[in-house]
Scaffold this active site. Structure first.
Site, PDB file in Angstrom:
ATOM      1  N   ASN A   9       0.863  -1.187   0.000  1.00 36.72           N
ATOM      2  CA  ASN A   9       0.000   0.000   0.000  1.00 36.72           C
ATOM      3  C   ASN A   9       0.898   1.236   0.000  1.00 36.72           C
ATOM      4  OD1 ASN A   9      -1.895   1.975   0.455  1.00 36.72           O
ATOM      5  ND2 ASN A   9      -2.301   1.406   2.586  1.00 36.72           N
ATOM      6  N   TRP A  10       1.036   1.816  -1.168  1.00 37.98           N
ATOM      7  CA  TRP A  10       1.953   2.961  -1.284  1.00 37.98           C
ATOM      8  C   TRP A  10       1.412   4.227  -0.646  1.00 37.98           C
ATOM      9  CZ3 TRP A  10       3.639   2.467  -7.145  1.00 37.98           C
ATOM     10  CH2 TRP A  10       4.600   1.450  -7.251  1.00 37.98           C
ATOM     11  N   LYS A  11       0.126   4.260  -0.335  1.00 37.99           N
ATOM     12  CA  LYS A  11      -0.505   5.475   0.181  1.00 37.99           C
ATOM     13  C   LYS A  11      -0.235   6.633  -0.797  1.00 37.99           C
ATOM     14  CE  LYS A  11      -0.247   3.466   4.722  1.00 37.99           C
ATOM     15  NZ  LYS A  11      -0.195   3.641   6.160  1.00 37.99           N
ATOM     16  N   HIS A  94      -9.636   1.796   4.597  1.00 39.68           N
ATOM     17  CA  HIS A  94      -8.382   1.941   5.351  1.00 39.68           C
ATOM     18  C   HIS A  94      -8.627   2.918   6.510  1.00 39.68           C
ATOM     19  CE1 HIS A  94      -4.290   2.994   6.406  1.00 39.68           C
ATOM     20  NE2 HIS A  94      -3.916   1.884   5.787  1.00 39.68           N
ATOM     21  N   GLU A  96      -6.960   5.271   7.592  1.00 40.19           N
ATOM     22  CA  GLU A  96      -6.677   6.676   7.270  1.00 40.19           C
ATOM     23  C   GLU A  96      -7.867   7.302   6.544  1.00 40.19           C
ATOM     24  OE1 GLU A  96      -2.939   5.906   5.333  1.00 40.19           O
ATOM     25  OE2 GLU A  96      -2.099   5.349   7.268  1.00 40.19           O
ATOM     26  N   GLU A 166      -5.767  -4.346  10.504  1.00 40.00           N
ATOM     27  CA  GLU A 166      -4.718  -3.365  10.752  1.00 40.00           C
ATOM     28  C   GLU A 166      -5.010  -2.609  12.055  1.00 40.00           C
ATOM     29  OE1 GLU A 166      -2.599  -2.324   6.818  1.00 40.00           O
ATOM     30  OE2 GLU A 166      -4.196  -0.898   7.130  1.00 40.00           O
ATOM     31  N   GLY A 172       2.340   2.550  10.688  1.00 40.99           N
ATOM     32  CA  GLY A 172       3.321   3.623  10.506  1.00 40.99           C
ATOM     33  C   GLY A 172       4.022   4.036  11.788  1.00 40.99           C
ATOM     34  N   SER A 212       3.227  -1.902  10.271  1.00 47.69           N
ATOM     35  CA  SER A 212       4.682  -1.994  10.483  1.00 47.69           C
ATOM     36  C   SER A 212       5.252  -3.372  10.167  1.00 47.69           C
ATOM     37  CB  SER A 212       5.047  -1.559  11.908  1.00 47.69           C
ATOM     38  OG  SER A 212       4.640  -0.223  12.133  1.00 47.69           O
ATOM     39  N   GLY A 233       2.691  -0.944   4.245  1.00 50.57           N
ATOM     40  CA  GLY A 233       2.805   0.461   3.868  1.00 50.57           C
ATOM     41  C   GLY A 233       4.258   0.843   3.652  1.00 50.57           C
ATOM     42  N   GLY A 234       4.884   1.359   4.691  1.00 47.42           N
ATOM     43  CA  GLY A 234       6.255   1.887   4.582  1.00 47.42           C
ATOM     44  C   GLY A 234       7.223   0.941   3.886  1.00 47.42           C
TER      45      GLY A 234
END
Ligand code: PGA
Length: 253
Positions: A9-11, A94, A96, A166, A172, A212, A233-234
């Site tokens: 997930n590149w966001k 998500h 966010e 999640e 993150g 994470s 993500g990251g």
């Protein structure tokens, strides 16, 4: 054999050129399980990313969609538009989006239905905040999300949905849920799905962990019986790290 999906997930990251470069680097890894891997990119990079990944087996998808087919919804993107790009997946709900963009279980449910109708695989995110976990009501909270999000979705369609658990406190933050905490909730979600539908639907559902996940902790999470992969993500922003996680999953098959 256990099924896996490793989803990056590149966001809100990567231009078109950066997306294509990532795709070239990832393809060069000749992943053992390319078909179990996908990249979820911003809308602007999807067309180029799809072309760059063509024929590799690696899937791609969006991070949100509107539930209406078309109309006066300035700034939104519809399911037919995603279909036109040939996307395989779309992330829905998500945390966010729930937190910053007023996504609710009701809109999540409408989006799931619109995607299923179009044959795009939804990756549905659920998960509790730190406050809820500390109150001891995480399972009740997550079950409530699952029940509301699957409302009115029949068993054949439900089986096509991928769930990503999640915990918001692990996203993150570098604070991963322990493999035991992640497994406990993923197993619990599987039970909720079995309760709504039947055991076969629960057993076959892909349930991912996200928060994470990185090369150093992926294997211990992925080897848990109820964790079918990761929403990353990251660590999905660098092809080396992302490929290492995909290889960790492949090594368990
Ligand atoms: P993270 O993000 O891996 O950077 O914690 C996961 C996600 O939000 O999907």
């Amino acid at each position: 054999m256990k099924k896996f999906l490793i989803a990056g997930n590149w966001k809100m990251n990567k231009t078109r050129a950066e997306a294509v470069q990532f795709a070239e680097e990832l393809k060069a890894k000749n992943l053992a399980n390319a078909k179990d891997v996908c990249v979820l990119a911003p809308f602007t990079a999807l067309a180029d990313l799809g072309c760059a990944l063509e024929g590799s087996g690696i899937g791609f998808g969006a991070q949100n969609v509107h539930f209406k087919e078309s109309g006066a919804y300035t700034g939104e993107v519809s399911v037919p538009m995603l279909k036109d790009l040939g996307v395989d997946y779309c992330v829905i709900g998500h945390s966010e989006r729930r937190e910053y963009f007023a996504e609710t279980d009701e809109t999540v449910n409408l989006k799931l239905k619109a995607l299923l109708e179009a044959g795009i695989t939804p990756i549905l995110c659920v998960g509790e905040s730190l406050e809820v976990r500390e109150e001891g009501t995480a399972q009740t909270f997550v079950a409530g999300q699952v029940v509301a999000d699957f409302e009115g979705i029949g068993p054949a369609d439900a089986a096509k949905i991928v769930i990503a658990y999640e915990p918001i406190w692990a996203i993150g933050t570098g604070k991963t849920a322990t493999p035991e905490q992640a497994e406990e909730m993923c197993a619990f979600i599987r039970g909720v799905i079995s309760g709504i539908y039947d055991m076969a639907t629960g057993d076959s559902m892909l349930i991912l962990y996200g928060g994470s996940m990185k090369p150093s902790n992926a294997k211990e999470l992925l080897e848990k019986p109820d964790i079918n992969g990761g929403l990353i993500g990251g660590a999905s922003l660098k092809a080396d790290d992302f490929a290492a996680i995909a290889e960790a999953a492949a090594s368990l098959q």
